[in-house]
Design a protein around this motif. Sequence first.
Motif, PDB file in Angstrom:
ATOM      1  N   ARG A 143       1.383  -0.954   0.180  1.00  0.00           N
ATOM      2  CA  ARG A 143       0.317   0.233  -0.420  1.00  0.00           C
ATOM      3  C   ARG A 143       1.019   1.156  -0.113  1.00  0.00           C
ATOM      4  O   ARG A 143       0.435   2.464  -0.252  1.00  0.00           O
ATOM      5  CB  ARG A 143      -1.043  -0.520   1.314  1.00  0.00           C
ATOM      6  CG  ARG A 143      -2.038   1.412   1.347  1.00  0.00           C
ATOM      7  CD  ARG A 143      -2.677   1.606   0.137  1.00  0.00           C
ATOM      8  NE  ARG A 143      -3.039   3.108   0.374  1.00  0.00           N
ATOM      9  CZ  ARG A 143      -4.318   3.175   1.485  1.00  0.00           C
ATOM     10  NH1 ARG A 143      -4.810   2.348   1.450  1.00  0.00           N
ATOM     11  NH2 ARG A 143      -4.085   4.532   1.448  1.00  0.00           N
ATOM     12  N   GLY A 144       1.858   1.264   0.632  1.00  0.00           N
ATOM     13  CA  GLY A 144       2.289   2.868   0.949  1.00  0.00           C
ATOM     14  C   GLY A 144       2.983   2.808  -0.572  1.00  0.00           C
ATOM     15  O   GLY A 144       3.717   3.603  -0.559  1.00  0.00           O
ATOM     16  N   ARG A 145       4.173   1.487  -1.031  1.00  0.00           N
ATOM     17  CA  ARG A 145       4.349   2.030  -2.434  1.00  0.00           C
ATOM     18  C   ARG A 145       3.489   2.010  -3.721  1.00  0.00           C
ATOM     19  O   ARG A 145       3.359   3.427  -4.068  1.00  0.00           O
ATOM     20  CB  ARG A 145       5.381   0.665  -2.623  1.00  0.00           C
ATOM     21  CG  ARG A 145       5.930  -0.174  -2.251  1.00  0.00           C
ATOM     22  CD  ARG A 145       7.202  -0.955  -2.870  1.00  0.00           C
ATOM     23  NE  ARG A 145       8.199  -0.346  -2.912  1.00  0.00           N
ATOM     24  CZ  ARG A 145       9.081  -0.977  -4.741  1.00  0.00           C
ATOM     25  NH1 ARG A 145       8.806  -1.835  -4.532  1.00  0.00           N
ATOM     26  NH2 ARG A 145       9.747  -0.216  -5.134  1.00  0.00           N
ATOM     27  N   TYR A 146       2.098   1.636  -3.665  1.00  0.00           N
ATOM     28  CA  TYR A 146       0.914   2.182  -4.371  1.00  0.00           C
ATOM     29  C   TYR A 146       0.677   3.948  -4.422  1.00  0.00           C
ATOM     30  O   TYR A 146       0.425   3.977  -4.691  1.00  0.00           O
ATOM     31  CB  TYR A 146       0.108   1.312  -4.229  1.00  0.00           C
ATOM     32  CG  TYR A 146      -0.163   0.439  -5.169  1.00  0.00           C
ATOM     33  CD1 TYR A 146       0.300   0.420  -6.475  1.00  0.00           C
ATOM     34  CD2 TYR A 146      -0.196  -1.304  -4.585  1.00  0.00           C
ATOM     35  CE1 TYR A 146       0.315  -0.505  -7.040  1.00  0.00           C
ATOM     36  CE2 TYR A 146      -0.554  -1.907  -5.999  1.00  0.00           C
ATOM     37  CZ  TYR A 146       0.275  -1.854  -6.608  1.00  0.00           C
ATOM     38  OH  TYR A 146       0.205  -2.679  -7.677  1.00  0.00           O
ATOM     39  N   ASP A 147       0.339   4.034  -3.354  1.00  0.00           N
ATOM     40  CA  ASP A 147       0.814   5.610  -2.663  1.00  0.00           C
ATOM     41  C   ASP A 147       1.530   6.869  -3.481  1.00  0.00           C
ATOM     42  O   ASP A 147       1.282   7.728  -3.690  1.00  0.00           O
ATOM     43  CB  ASP A 147       0.414   5.791  -0.779  1.00  0.00           C
ATOM     44  CG  ASP A 147      -0.521   5.434  -0.397  1.00  0.00           C
ATOM     45  OD1 ASP A 147      -1.496   5.063  -0.748  1.00  0.00           O
ATOM     46  OD2 ASP A 147      -0.105   5.393   1.197  1.00  0.00           O
ATOM     47  N   ARG A 148       3.185   6.003  -2.989  1.00  0.00           N
ATOM     48  CA  ARG A 148       3.868   6.558  -3.660  1.00  0.00           C
ATOM     49  C   ARG A 148       4.267   6.806  -5.372  1.00  0.00           C
ATOM     50  O   ARG A 148       3.683   7.402  -5.864  1.00  0.00           O
ATOM     51  CB  ARG A 148       5.351   5.859  -3.759  1.00  0.00           C
ATOM     52  CG  ARG A 148       6.638   6.984  -3.755  1.00  0.00           C
ATOM     53  CD  ARG A 148       8.079   6.588  -2.953  1.00  0.00           C
ATOM     54  NE  ARG A 148       8.797   7.194  -3.726  1.00  0.00           N
ATOM     55  CZ  ARG A 148       9.948   7.133  -3.740  1.00  0.00           C
ATOM     56  NH1 ARG A 148      10.383   5.575  -3.135  1.00  0.00           N
ATOM     57  NH2 ARG A 148      11.211   7.540  -4.094  1.00  0.00           N
ATOM     58  N   LEU A 149       3.390   5.669  -5.865  1.00  0.00           N
ATOM     59  CA  LEU A 149       3.144   5.681  -6.863  1.00  0.00           C
ATOM     60  C   LEU A 149       1.950   6.360  -7.376  1.00  0.00           C
ATOM     61  O   LEU A 149       2.166   7.373  -8.541  1.00  0.00           O
ATOM     62  CB  LEU A 149       2.843   4.132  -7.462  1.00  0.00           C
ATOM     63  CG  LEU A 149       2.927   4.113  -9.382  1.00  0.00           C
ATOM     64  CD1 LEU A 149       3.558   4.088 -10.001  1.00  0.00           C
ATOM     65  CD2 LEU A 149       1.973   2.385  -9.820  1.00  0.00           C
ATOM     66  N   ALA A 150       1.384   6.941  -6.601  1.00  0.00           N
ATOM     67  CA  ALA A 150      -0.270   7.420  -7.247  1.00  0.00           C
ATOM     68  C   ALA A 150       0.293   8.510  -7.002  1.00  0.00           C
ATOM     69  O   ALA A 150      -0.192   9.980  -8.101  1.00  0.00           O
ATOM     70  CB  ALA A 150      -1.285   7.128  -6.320  1.00  0.00           C
ATOM     71  N   ARG A 151       1.332   9.243  -6.379  1.00  0.00           N
ATOM     72  CA  ARG A 151       1.663  10.981  -6.975  1.00  0.00           C
ATOM     73  C   ARG A 151       2.322  10.675  -7.596  1.00  0.00           C
ATOM     74  O   ARG A 151       2.635  12.123  -7.991  1.00  0.00           O
ATOM     75  CB  ARG A 151       2.160  10.840  -4.834  1.00  0.00           C
ATOM     76  CG  ARG A 151       1.263  11.325  -3.513  1.00  0.00           C
ATOM     77  CD  ARG A 151       2.554  11.999  -2.620  1.00  0.00           C
ATOM     78  NE  ARG A 151       3.179  10.896  -2.019  1.00  0.00           N
ATOM     79  CZ  ARG A 151       3.525  10.233  -1.567  1.00  0.00           C
ATOM     80  NH1 ARG A 151       2.565   9.320  -0.574  1.00  0.00           N
ATOM     81  NH2 ARG A 151       4.846   9.363  -1.063  1.00  0.00           N
ATOM     82  N   ALA A 152       3.878  10.246  -8.000  1.00  0.00           N
ATOM     83  CA  ALA A 152       4.325  10.125  -9.015  1.00  0.00           C
ATOM     84  C   ALA A 152       3.624  10.370 -10.232  1.00  0.00           C
ATOM     85  O   ALA A 152       4.295  11.353 -11.218  1.00  0.00           O
ATOM     86  CB  ALA A 152       5.234   8.455  -8.988  1.00  0.00           C
ATOM     87  N   VAL A 153       2.359   9.281 -10.630  1.00  0.00           N
ATOM     88  CA  VAL A 153       1.657   9.466 -11.459  1.00  0.00           C
ATOM     89  C   VAL A 153       1.739  11.112 -11.875  1.00  0.00           C
ATOM     90  O   VAL A 153       1.357  11.772 -13.041  1.00  0.00           O
ATOM     91  CB  VAL A 153       0.308   8.540 -12.189  1.00  0.00           C
ATOM     92  CG1 VAL A 153      -0.342   9.057 -12.981  1.00  0.00           C
ATOM     93  CG2 VAL A 153       1.303   7.405 -11.910  1.00  0.00           C
ATOM     94  N   ARG A 154       0.504  11.753 -10.940  1.00  0.00           N
ATOM     95  CA  ARG A 154      -0.047  13.176 -10.797  1.00  0.00           C
ATOM     96  C   ARG A 154       1.274  14.258 -11.171  1.00  0.00           C
ATOM     97  O   ARG A 154       1.213  14.491 -12.075  1.00  0.00           O
ATOM     98  CB  ARG A 154      -0.121  13.267  -9.282  1.00  0.00           C
ATOM     99  CG  ARG A 154      -1.801  13.250  -9.342  1.00  0.00           C
ATOM    100  CD  ARG A 154      -2.415  13.602  -8.391  1.00  0.00           C
ATOM    101  NE  ARG A 154      -3.860  13.357  -7.685  1.00  0.00           N
ATOM    102  CZ  ARG A 154      -3.996  12.088  -6.880  1.00  0.00           C
ATOM    103  NH1 ARG A 154      -2.768  11.950  -6.375  1.00  0.00           N
ATOM    104  NH2 ARG A 154      -4.870  11.514  -6.528  1.00  0.00           N
TER     105      ARG A 154
END
Length: 274
Positions: A197-208
């Motif tokens: 989950r933590g890495r996906y939080d970071r990925l979503a921020r990176a996409v934005r």
Amino acid sequence: MPELPEVETTRRGIAPHVEGRVITEVIVRQARLRVPVPADLVERLVGARIGTLARRAKYLLVPLEGEAPGTLLWHLGMSGSLRLTRLGELPKKHDHLDLVLGDGAILRYHDPRRFGFVDWLAGSTQQDARLARLGPEPLSPAFDGERLHRLSRGRRLAVKPFLMDNAVVVGVGNIYAAEALFLAGIDPRRAAGRISRGRYDRLARAVREVLVAAITQGGTTLRDFVGGTGEPGYFKQRLNVYGRDGEPCRRCGAELRLVTLGQRASVFCGHCQT
DNA sequence: ATATTACCCTGGAGGC
DNA sequence: TGCCTCCAGGGTAATA
């Protein structure tokens, strides 16, 4: 190559010049696009007034007001572009469609590879299957790490094609998927279901982050693009991995690697992305 | 159900 | 110089 940022900047660039205008003539030079140009497109459009332009995923939505209201569903495919020109400006090769407006302006569609299309929707846009099955916009609150984490549970698909699935999130093409995964430090080959989950939080921020940056860059290009002088390359200098296989990682210097995932070239840093 | 593959199309790049 | 092959890209359909 129009990704979401270029479609968005196209929308912003042409909107002030087309909204509220009446279509006086439609010229179809090549009807054989990805989806054939509807046979009755010309009669439907002539006389209609253009409403407020919208974008959904990589689709440009052009509402038309008049006796038979509807919406143009416009996709630029991979090589398509829209630009404004004037009556008397001769069409070039691959200029497939013109919308001539009442004030003498022409919205001209150019698409060498013809992966794009223009379709007509008579009813609600939500009734169109192409739009109905789309996931959330990447810049909307509905897209976040929680969604990525939830939808990926049990999936063995590599995270990069997972991120490019329009049911998961729209508008993330090959370029930005690679860039976002680099920014998030995630190996594109990793199974989507085995990312925390933590890495996906970071990925979503990176996409934005990467999309917002590209829209900013694209805006600059678009002024030229719409004016008819500019060409692509707008975000190129900012790319960390896309198209850079064999070159050194900007962060650690390691040689960037190239693999194929879901039939798509995927470049990543074997040191920074795990 | 998910995962993979083929296909639509043209032009540019690189090999010979 | 020209011919050949390969690759790029998004989205959908078909197949495994």
